[in-house]
Design an enzyme around this catalytic site. Structure first.
Site, PDB file in Angstrom:
ATOM      1  N   GLU A  48      -9.642 -10.282  -7.594  1.00 61.30           N
ATOM      2  CA  GLU A  48      -8.677  -9.182  -7.452  1.00 61.30           C
ATOM      3  C   GLU A  48      -7.616  -9.202  -8.557  1.00 61.30           C
ATOM      4  OE1 GLU A  48      -7.295  -9.687  -3.438  1.00 61.30           O
ATOM      5  OE2 GLU A  48      -9.246  -9.148  -2.581  1.00 61.30           O
ATOM      6  N   TYR A  81     -12.044  -2.824  -2.962  1.00 66.61           N
ATOM      7  CA  TYR A  81     -12.557  -2.865  -1.589  1.00 66.61           C
ATOM      8  C   TYR A  81     -14.084  -2.877  -1.536  1.00 66.61           C
ATOM      9  CZ  TYR A  81      -7.971  -2.370   0.629  1.00 66.61           C
ATOM     10  OH  TYR A  81      -6.695  -2.585   1.087  1.00 66.61           O
ATOM     11  N   HIS A 129      -1.713  -5.686   1.458  1.00 69.12           N
ATOM     12  CA  HIS A 129      -2.962  -6.416   1.256  1.00 69.12           C
ATOM     13  C   HIS A 129      -2.619  -7.789   0.702  1.00 69.12           C
ATOM     14  CE1 HIS A 129      -6.927  -7.552  -0.237  1.00 69.12           C
ATOM     15  NE2 HIS A 129      -6.287  -7.980  -1.306  1.00 69.12           N
ATOM     16  N   LYS A 180       0.836  -1.200   0.000  1.00 67.88           N
ATOM     17  CA  LYS A 180       0.000   0.000   0.000  1.00 67.88           C
ATOM     18  C   LYS A 180       0.880   1.264   0.000  1.00 67.88           C
ATOM     19  CE  LYS A 180      -3.580  -2.528   2.566  1.00 67.88           C
ATOM     20  NZ  LYS A 180      -4.464  -2.525   3.764  1.00 67.88           N
ATOM     21  N   ASN A 213      -1.559  -0.462   7.362  1.00 63.15           N
ATOM     22  CA  ASN A 213      -0.986  -1.773   7.696  1.00 63.15           C
ATOM     23  C   ASN A 213      -0.187  -2.375   6.533  1.00 63.15           C
ATOM     24  OD1 ASN A 213      -3.067  -2.463   6.054  1.00 63.15           O
ATOM     25  ND2 ASN A 213      -4.112  -3.806   7.508  1.00 63.15           N
TER      26      ASN A 213
HETATM   27  P1  IDP Z   1      -7.243  -7.468   5.679  1.00 61.56           P
HETATM   28  O1  IDP Z   1      -6.511  -6.432   4.850  1.00 61.56           O
HETATM   29  O2  IDP Z   1      -6.375  -7.989   6.808  1.00 61.56           O
HETATM   30  O3  IDP Z   1      -7.859  -8.571   4.853  1.00 61.56           O
HETATM   31  P2  IDP Z   1      -9.905  -6.270   5.987  1.00 61.56           P
HETATM   32  O4  IDP Z   1     -10.799  -6.487   7.176  1.00 61.56           O
HETATM   33  O5  IDP Z   1     -10.306  -6.888   4.687  1.00 61.56           O
HETATM   34  O6  IDP Z   1      -8.441  -6.709   6.428  1.00 61.56           O
HETATM   35  O7  IDP Z   1      -9.783  -4.690   5.815  1.00 61.56           O
HETATM   36  C1  IDP Z   1      -9.261  -4.136   4.649  1.00 61.56           C
HETATM   37  C2  IDP Z   1      -8.349  -2.972   5.006  1.00 61.56           C
HETATM   38  O8  IDP Z   1      -9.141  -1.921   5.563  1.00 61.56           O
HETATM   39  C3  IDP Z   1      -7.317  -3.280   6.111  1.00 61.56           C
HETATM   40  O9  IDP Z   1      -6.169  -3.900   5.613  1.00 61.56           O
HETATM   41  C4  IDP Z   1      -7.037  -1.893   6.660  1.00 61.56           C
HETATM   42  O10 IDP Z   1      -6.130  -1.162   5.826  1.00 61.56           O
HETATM   43  C5  IDP Z   1      -8.407  -1.235   6.563  1.00 61.56           C
HETATM   44  N1  IDP Z   1      -9.171  -1.347   7.817  1.00 61.56           N
HETATM   45  C6  IDP Z   1      -9.720  -2.471   8.351  1.00 61.56           C
HETATM   46  N2  IDP Z   1     -10.355  -2.191   9.513  1.00 61.56           N
HETATM   47  C7  IDP Z   1     -10.208  -0.862   9.698  1.00 61.56           C
HETATM   48  C8  IDP Z   1     -10.651   0.044  10.720  1.00 61.56           C
HETATM   49  O11 IDP Z   1     -11.304  -0.335  11.706  1.00 61.56           O
HETATM   50  N3  IDP Z   1     -10.294   1.357  10.562  1.00 61.56           N
HETATM   51  C9  IDP Z   1      -9.579   1.809   9.500  1.00 61.56           C
HETATM   52  N4  IDP Z   1      -9.151   0.990   8.519  1.00 61.56           N
HETATM   53  C10 IDP Z   1      -9.452  -0.323   8.619  1.00 61.56           C
END
Ligand code: IDP
Length: 136
Positions: free
Chosen positions: A128, A50, A117, A10, A114
């Protein structure tokens, strides 16, 4: 069974110079690279990617973040590639879920930022990869 997974470094990972680190971990794990591209992200592509999060409170902020800079889009391939990369990435929250030794656990602090992805199922991976690499 050999499979493919879609990995994104990212914009936070790209701006912090962690593309090489992520690729290195993918390769050291034993996965191979089937595709690799550094690119800007149009909003429509981010919305598609997303789509499952549409309506969640963080959706808009996530789209802004993912379109804020370049991402490295990668297709990694190998035995159990989807689970293997999820293991390398660590849990979604870099502190509360990801453990040290994982990409998020080693380099991240905040849930949105984080770093990477990784597809979470064969269906997601197929969907995807079509979004990011329609020609593959
Ligand atoms: P993943 O990337 O571990 O599969 P997902 O639940 O699919 O997690 O969420 C997609 C992305 O959305 C996450 O990687 C993160 O960047 C963002 N995200 C998830 N939960 C939150 C939140 O509570 N606040 C802000 N961003 C979030």
């Amino acid at each position: 069974m050999s499979e493919r997974t879609l990995v994104l470094v990212k914009p936070d990972g790209v701006s912090r110079g962690l593309v090489g680190e992520v690729i290195s971990r993918i390769e050291r794990k034993g996965l191979t690279l089937a595709a690799l591209e550094l690119r800007s992200v149009e909003r429509a592509v981010a919305e598609q990617h997303y789509a499952e999060h549409d309506g969640k409170p963080f959706f808009e902020s996530l789209l802004e973040f993912i379109t804020s800079g370049k991402v490295a889009a990668i297709v990694a391939e190998g035995e159990n590639a989807i689970a293997a990369f999820r293991q390398l990435a660590g849990g979604t929250h870099p502190v509360e879920k990801a453990t040290p030794g994982t990409i998020r656990g080693d380099f991240g602090l905040e849930v949105q930022y984080n770093l990477v992805h990784g597809s979470d199922s064969p269906e997601s991976a197929e969907r995807e990869i079509k979004i990011w690499f329609p020609a593959l």
